[in-house]
Design a protein around this motif. Structure first.
Motif, PDB file in Angstrom:
ATOM      1  N   GLY A 217      25.756-116.558  10.031  1.00 53.65           N
ATOM      2  CA  GLY A 217      24.240-116.085   9.968  1.00 53.65           C
ATOM      3  C   GLY A 217      23.484-115.830  11.289  1.00 53.65           C
ATOM      4  N   ASP A 218      24.095-116.135  12.396  1.00 48.12           N
ATOM      5  CA  ASP A 218      23.242-116.079  13.704  1.00 48.12           C
ATOM      6  C   ASP A 218      23.380-114.619  13.871  1.00 48.12           C
ATOM      7  OD1 ASP A 218      23.502-118.730  14.052  1.00 48.12           O
ATOM      8  OD2 ASP A 218      25.465-118.899  14.849  1.00 48.12           O
ATOM      9  N   LEU A 219      21.916-114.268  14.149  1.00 45.84           N
ATOM     10  CA  LEU A 219      21.777-112.827  14.248  1.00 45.84           C
ATOM     11  C   LEU A 219      22.082-112.301  15.736  1.00 45.84           C
ATOM     12  CD1 LEU A 219      18.206-112.649  12.771  1.00 45.84           C
ATOM     13  CD2 LEU A 219      20.474-112.076  11.820  1.00 45.84           C
ATOM     14  N   ASP A 220      22.590-111.245  16.011  1.00 43.90           N
ATOM     15  CA  ASP A 220      22.607-110.710  17.252  1.00 43.90           C
ATOM     16  C   ASP A 220      21.719-110.520  18.325  1.00 43.90           C
ATOM     17  OD1 ASP A 220      23.376-109.038  19.660  1.00 43.90           O
ATOM     18  OD2 ASP A 220      24.538-107.487  18.520  1.00 43.90           O
ATOM     19  N   PRO A 221      21.420-111.288  19.077  1.00 46.13           N
ATOM     20  CA  PRO A 221      20.263-111.205  20.012  1.00 46.13           C
ATOM     21  C   PRO A 221      19.821-109.889  20.901  1.00 46.13           C
ATOM     22  CG  PRO A 221      21.894-112.439  21.202  1.00 46.13           C
ATOM     23  CD  PRO A 221      22.539-111.989  19.900  1.00 46.13           C
ATOM     24  N   LYS A 222      20.842-108.820  20.826  1.00 45.84           N
ATOM     25  CA  LYS A 222      20.401-107.716  21.233  1.00 45.84           C
ATOM     26  C   LYS A 222      19.928-106.739  20.090  1.00 45.84           C
ATOM     27  CE  LYS A 222      23.688-108.209  24.921  1.00 45.84           C
ATOM     28  NZ  LYS A 222      25.112-107.699  25.866  1.00 45.84           N
ATOM     29  N   ALA A 223      20.207-107.066  19.105  1.00 47.24           N
ATOM     30  CA  ALA A 223      19.788-106.132  18.025  1.00 47.24           C
ATOM     31  C   ALA A 223      18.402-106.067  17.615  1.00 47.24           C
ATOM     32  CB  ALA A 223      20.723-106.624  16.739  1.00 47.24           C
ATOM     33  N   LYS A 224      17.910-105.111  16.917  1.00 48.98           N
ATOM     34  CA  LYS A 224      16.464-105.352  16.410  1.00 48.98           C
ATOM     35  C   LYS A 224      16.672-105.089  14.838  1.00 48.98           C
ATOM     36  CE  LYS A 224      14.318-103.411  20.530  1.00 48.98           C
ATOM     37  NZ  LYS A 224      13.631-102.243  21.380  1.00 48.98           N
ATOM     38  N   TRP A 225      15.526-105.435  14.161  1.00 54.92           N
ATOM     39  CA  TRP A 225      15.288-105.034  12.721  1.00 54.92           C
ATOM     40  C   TRP A 225      15.060-103.718  12.639  1.00 54.92           C
ATOM     41  CZ3 TRP A 225      16.707-108.924   9.346  1.00 54.92           C
ATOM     42  CH2 TRP A 225      16.947-110.084   9.645  1.00 54.92           C
ATOM     43  N   SER A 226      15.606-103.343  11.467  1.00 60.28           N
ATOM     44  CA  SER A 226      15.196-101.950  10.972  1.00 60.28           C
ATOM     45  C   SER A 226      14.908-102.041   9.513  1.00 60.28           C
ATOM     46  CB  SER A 226      16.299-100.808  11.224  1.00 60.28           C
ATOM     47  OG  SER A 226      17.520-101.461  10.322  1.00 60.28           O
ATOM     48  N   SER A 227      14.074-101.080   8.953  1.00 55.75           N
ATOM     49  CA  SER A 227      13.405-101.473   7.719  1.00 55.75           C
ATOM     50  C   SER A 227      13.736 -99.996   6.858  1.00 55.75           C
ATOM     51  CB  SER A 227      11.930-101.720   7.879  1.00 55.75           C
ATOM     52  OG  SER A 227      11.538-102.945   8.531  1.00 55.75           O
ATOM     53  N   ARG A 228      13.777-100.307   5.462  1.00 51.74           N
ATOM     54  CA  ARG A 228      13.609 -99.279   4.484  1.00 51.74           C
ATOM     55  C   ARG A 228      12.709 -99.630   3.416  1.00 51.74           C
ATOM     56  NH1 ARG A 228      18.890-100.682   6.061  1.00 51.74           N
ATOM     57  NH2 ARG A 228      20.347 -98.975   6.527  1.00 51.74           N
ATOM     58  N   TRP A 229      11.814 -98.395   2.967  1.00 49.62           N
ATOM     59  CA  TRP A 229      10.819 -98.874   1.986  1.00 49.62           C
ATOM     60  C   TRP A 229      11.032 -97.871   0.657  1.00 49.62           C
ATOM     61  CZ3 TRP A 229       9.967 -98.303   7.392  1.00 49.62           C
ATOM     62  CH2 TRP A 229       9.255 -99.233   7.760  1.00 49.62           C
ATOM     63  N   ARG A 230      10.953 -98.485  -0.432  1.00 45.06           N
ATOM     64  CA  ARG A 230      10.859 -97.752  -1.660  1.00 45.06           C
ATOM     65  C   ARG A 230       9.566 -97.885  -2.141  1.00 45.06           C
ATOM     66  NH1 ARG A 230      15.453-100.864  -1.381  1.00 45.06           N
ATOM     67  NH2 ARG A 230      17.658 -99.749  -1.176  1.00 45.06           N
ATOM     68  N   SER A 231       8.993 -96.880  -2.875  1.00 45.50           N
ATOM     69  CA  SER A 231       7.603 -96.724  -3.207  1.00 45.50           C
ATOM     70  C   SER A 231       7.721 -95.834  -4.343  1.00 45.50           C
ATOM     71  CB  SER A 231       6.704 -96.489  -2.350  1.00 45.50           C
ATOM     72  OG  SER A 231       6.811 -95.167  -1.608  1.00 45.50           O
ATOM     73  N   ASN A 232       6.421 -95.624  -5.038  1.00 44.12           N
ATOM     74  CA  ASN A 232       6.019 -94.388  -6.190  1.00 44.12           C
ATOM     75  C   ASN A 232       7.142 -94.787  -7.284  1.00 44.12           C
ATOM     76  OD1 ASN A 232       3.973 -93.609  -4.576  1.00 44.12           O
ATOM     77  ND2 ASN A 232       5.348 -92.490  -2.976  1.00 44.12           N
ATOM     78  N   PHE A 233       7.392 -95.899  -7.716  1.00 48.82           N
ATOM     79  CA  PHE A 233       8.666 -95.985  -8.676  1.00 48.82           C
ATOM     80  C   PHE A 233       7.819 -95.102  -9.985  1.00 48.82           C
ATOM     81  CE2 PHE A 233      10.293 -98.729  -5.963  1.00 48.82           C
ATOM     82  CZ  PHE A 233      11.554 -98.933  -6.297  1.00 48.82           C
ATOM     83  N   ARG A 234       8.816 -94.548 -10.843  1.00 49.27           N
ATOM     84  CA  ARG A 234       8.471 -94.033 -12.014  1.00 49.27           C
ATOM     85  C   ARG A 234       9.606 -94.236 -12.892  1.00 49.27           C
ATOM     86  NH1 ARG A 234       6.039 -88.220 -12.534  1.00 49.27           N
ATOM     87  NH2 ARG A 234       6.134 -88.767 -14.487  1.00 49.27           N
ATOM     88  N   PHE A 235       9.384 -94.815 -14.239  1.00 50.07           N
ATOM     89  CA  PHE A 235      10.744 -95.199 -15.129  1.00 50.07           C
ATOM     90  C   PHE A 235      10.471 -94.281 -16.406  1.00 50.07           C
ATOM     91  CE2 PHE A 235       9.992 -98.845 -12.410  1.00 50.07           C
ATOM     92  CZ  PHE A 235      11.135 -99.057 -11.995  1.00 50.07           C
ATOM     93  N   ASN A 236      11.666 -94.315 -17.196  1.00 53.50           N
ATOM     94  CA  ASN A 236      11.569 -93.298 -18.654  1.00 53.50           C
ATOM     95  C   ASN A 236      11.358 -91.912 -18.400  1.00 53.50           C
ATOM     96  OD1 ASN A 236      12.824 -95.429 -20.375  1.00 53.50           O
ATOM     97  ND2 ASN A 236      10.806 -96.751 -19.952  1.00 53.50           N
ATOM     98  N   ASN A 237      11.855 -91.256 -17.240  1.00 49.76           N
ATOM     99  CA  ASN A 237      11.439 -89.985 -17.181  1.00 49.76           C
ATOM    100  C   ASN A 237      12.054 -88.905 -17.924  1.00 49.76           C
ATOM    101  OD1 ASN A 237       9.783 -90.278 -14.422  1.00 49.76           O
ATOM    102  ND2 ASN A 237      11.865 -91.309 -13.996  1.00 49.76           N
ATOM    103  N   GLY A 238      12.973 -89.461 -18.735  1.00 47.94           N
ATOM    104  CA  GLY A 238      13.661 -88.543 -19.700  1.00 47.94           C
ATOM    105  C   GLY A 238      14.902 -87.805 -19.089  1.00 47.94           C
ATOM    106  N   TYR A 239      15.380 -88.093 -18.121  1.00 48.18           N
ATOM    107  CA  TYR A 239      16.217 -87.470 -17.270  1.00 48.18           C
ATOM    108  C   TYR A 239      17.566 -87.140 -18.112  1.00 48.18           C
ATOM    109  CZ  TYR A 239      13.459 -87.879 -12.759  1.00 48.18           C
ATOM    110  OH  TYR A 239      12.361 -87.870 -12.106  1.00 48.18           O
ATOM    111  N   THR A 240      18.169 -86.285 -17.857  1.00 50.72           N
ATOM    112  CA  THR A 240      19.495 -85.723 -18.387  1.00 50.72           C
ATOM    113  C   THR A 240      20.166 -85.285 -17.120  1.00 50.72           C
ATOM    114  OG1 THR A 240      19.111 -83.498 -19.009  1.00 50.72           O
ATOM    115  CG2 THR A 240      18.649 -85.122 -20.764  1.00 50.72           C
ATOM    116  N   GLN A 241      21.569 -85.002 -17.264  1.00 48.83           N
ATOM    117  CA  GLN A 241      22.343 -84.562 -15.956  1.00 48.83           C
ATOM    118  C   GLN A 241      21.884 -83.060 -15.773  1.00 48.83           C
ATOM    119  OE1 GLN A 241      26.470 -85.030 -15.477  1.00 48.83           O
ATOM    120  NE2 GLN A 241      26.610 -87.151 -16.364  1.00 48.83           N
ATOM    121  N   LYS A 242      21.339 -82.457 -16.685  1.00 52.49           N
ATOM    122  CA  LYS A 242      20.758 -81.311 -16.230  1.00 52.49           C
ATOM    123  C   LYS A 242      19.226 -81.203 -15.777  1.00 52.49           C
ATOM    124  CE  LYS A 242      23.637 -78.387 -19.279  1.00 52.49           C
ATOM    125  NZ  LYS A 242      23.553 -77.275 -20.574  1.00 52.49           N
ATOM    126  N   SER A 243      18.473 -81.796 -16.620  1.00 54.13           N
ATOM    127  CA  SER A 243      17.191 -82.087 -15.959  1.00 54.13           C
ATOM    128  C   SER A 243      16.906 -82.793 -14.793  1.00 54.13           C
ATOM    129  CB  SER A 243      16.205 -82.592 -17.357  1.00 54.13           C
ATOM    130  OG  SER A 243      16.445 -84.003 -17.449  1.00 54.13           O
TER     131      SER A 243
END
Length: 246
Positions: A217-243
């Motif tokens: 678990g020791d981090l590479d001292p030469k590396a930097k953190w990169s980030s990803r964000w997820r937002s604007n979640f919507r569920f139960n959209n009624g998607y099918t493989q066509k829609s």
């Protein structure tokens, strides 16, 4: 001498049984901590915005792991990737691409993006091999370690994940992993920040990654953190493989 050897075998067998029980118990706890598999499937489908240096709009159907993503490339063209659970299609400005590299990249991206959102729930998939890895201090917390590998023929690559299970919340706060599909065998550290949605389902909304120096678990001292964000979640959209394509 024979009795001593027999006693040794009994002790080792007992340790293996205890470790297997600990691993299975932890596996159940981490999946339960994010709401469980059934609760996720009750949400049917999801759409969200994904930012990772670039950005994309993502849509998934949980039953069948159908995955759709739309992004704008550097040259201004619009790319749509669609994975129906078996095959992948790439559309560039509305026209289907036959470029093999684009198709292979889309297959990787569609499966990978879906996996990173639902990774903890997918720990209950068939073929997951969980081993208890003991305890490790990290940032002031003594974590339980869960070492995850996969049986032969499961997934597209033989990756390893070392999960840090928070003893208080049972959430996986961070983990070390490989990306064998692109030849990356040196571990990467990933940190997750979760948000709770309908039905108590938790998904990671912030993911921070950085190269690690080793499986300790020791981090590479030469590396930097990169980030990803997820937002604007919507569920139960009624998607099918066509829609889902519209």
């Amino acid at each position: 001498m024979k009795k001593l050897f027999l006693s040794f075998l009994i002790v080792m067998g007992t340790i293996q049984i205890i470790n297997a029980q600990n691993a299975q118990s932890l596996l159940n706890e981490i999946v339960g901590a994010v709401g469980g598999v059934e609760a996720m499937h009750k949400l049917k489908d999801v759409s969200f915005s994904y930012s990772y240096g670039g950005s994309s709009t993502e849509r998934y159907i949980f039953d069948g792991e159908v995955s759709w993503g739309r992004s704008t490339l550097e040259d201004g063209t619009t790319r749509v990737q669609f994975f129906d659970g078996k095959d992948v299609v790439v559309m560039i400005d509305g026209k289907q691409s036959s470029d093999e590299k684009m198709i292979q990249s889309a297959m990787f991206s569609r499966k990978t993006n879906y996996y990173w959102l639902t990774m903890i729930q997918k720990m209950k998939d068939p073929g997951v091999v969980a081993t208890y890895g003991g305890k490790r201090m990290y940032e002031g917390i003594e974590y339980d370690l869960l070492d995850i590998t996969y049986e032969d023929g499961v997934g597209v690559a033989k990756d390893r994940y070392l999960l840090y299970v928070n003893p208080y919340t049972k959430l996986v706060d961070q983990f070390l992993f490989t990306v064998a599909a692109v030849g990356r065998q040196d571990p990467i550290m990933m940190k997750y920040t979760y948000e709770t949605f309908d039905g108590g389902v938790k998904f990671p909304v912030v993911a921070q990654s950085r190269a690690a120096s080793n499986w300790d678990g020791d981090l590479d001292p030469k590396a930097k953190w990169s980030s990803r964000w997820r937002s604007n979640f919507r569920f139960n959209n009624g998607y099918t493989q066509k829609s889902i394509l519209k």
